[in-house]
Scaffold this motif. Structure first.
Motif, short mmCIF file in Angstrom:
data_model
loop_
_atom_site.label_atom_id
_atom_site.label_comp_id
_atom_site.label_asym_id
_atom_site.label_seq_id
_atom_site.Cartn_x
_atom_site.Cartn_y
_atom_site.Cartn_z
N GLU A 1 0.83 -1.21 0.00
CA GLU A 1 0.00 0.00 0.00
C GLU A 1 0.86 1.25 0.00
N ALA A 2 1.88 1.28 0.85
CA ALA A 2 2.72 2.47 0.97
C ALA A 2 3.49 2.75 -0.33
N LEU A 3 4.12 1.72 -0.88
CA LEU A 3 4.91 1.94 -2.09
C LEU A 3 4.04 2.26 -3.30
N ASN A 4 2.85 1.70 -3.38
CA ASN A 4 1.95 2.06 -4.47
C ASN A 4 1.46 3.50 -4.34
N ARG A 5 1.27 3.97 -3.12
CA ARG A 5 0.89 5.37 -2.89
C ARG A 5 2.03 6.29 -3.33
N VAL A 6 3.26 5.93 -2.99
CA VAL A 6 4.41 6.72 -3.43
C VAL A 6 4.51 6.71 -4.95
N ALA A 7 4.34 5.55 -5.56
CA ALA A 7 4.40 5.44 -7.03
C ALA A 7 3.33 6.29 -7.69
N ASP A 8 2.11 6.29 -7.13
CA ASP A 8 1.03 7.12 -7.68
C ASP A 8 1.41 8.60 -7.63
N ARG A 9 2.00 9.02 -6.51
CA ARG A 9 2.41 10.43 -6.38
C ARG A 9 3.49 10.77 -7.40
#
Length: 158
Positions: A140-148
């Motif tokens: 979840e955290a890394l996908n949120r960073v990737a989206d940003r």
């Protein structure tokens, strides 16, 4: 806290842990792919994206966006894969400006050779080190960073 203030010890610990782990994991993946199939990690990603694509082909511009490299860098990578017989380029009938990159049978065979080792390295060095809860949080955290980061890249292109 502002974006320019120093990282606190907890933040620095997280940043250095991420940085070190990502570099070391990348190095191990690169070693495995070279050993098992003579591929770089970047070449492997191109082949995987083509394998997943409908008809095992993508327009070069779409492929560049998917693997997050410049069009010129992708052209260089695909040229090497084409020389090795793993990918072929074809003109797009619907759009004369576009070019398809297609996975060849040889490319699919190369993927079949390296995938077991790739999965083993990822499982051994990442997946098995984390609990199910940690995997969930990390994903979840890394996908949120990737989206940003993707959004930031889109804004720069405007």
């Amino acid at each position: 806290m502002t974006g320019t203030s120093p990282l606190d010890p907890r933040q620095m610990h997280a940043w250095l842990g991420f940085l070190t782990a990502s570099h070391l994991l990348e190095h191990e993946i690169e070693r495995q792919l070279k050993r098992d199939g003579g591929l770089s990690h970047a070449e492997f990603e191109v082949l995987v994206r083509l394998d997943w694509a409908e008809g095992h082909r993508m327009r070069m511009s779409d492929l560049a966006r998917e693997v997050m490299v410049s069009k010129s860098r992708l052209t260089y990578q695909v040229s090497g894969l084409e020389k090795a017989g793993l990918v072929r380029r074809r003109p797009c009938d619907a759009d004369r400006r576009a070019v398809w990159a297609e996975l060849t049978d040889e490319g699919a065979a190369a993927l079949a050779r390296v995938r077991p080792g790739h999965r083993a390295v990822v499982r051994e060095l990442l997946i098995e080190e984390l609990s199910d809860d940690e995997l969930e949080v990390l994903g979840e955290a890394l996908n949120r960073v990737a989206d940003r980061l993707r959004e930031r890249a889109r804004q720069r292109k405007r």
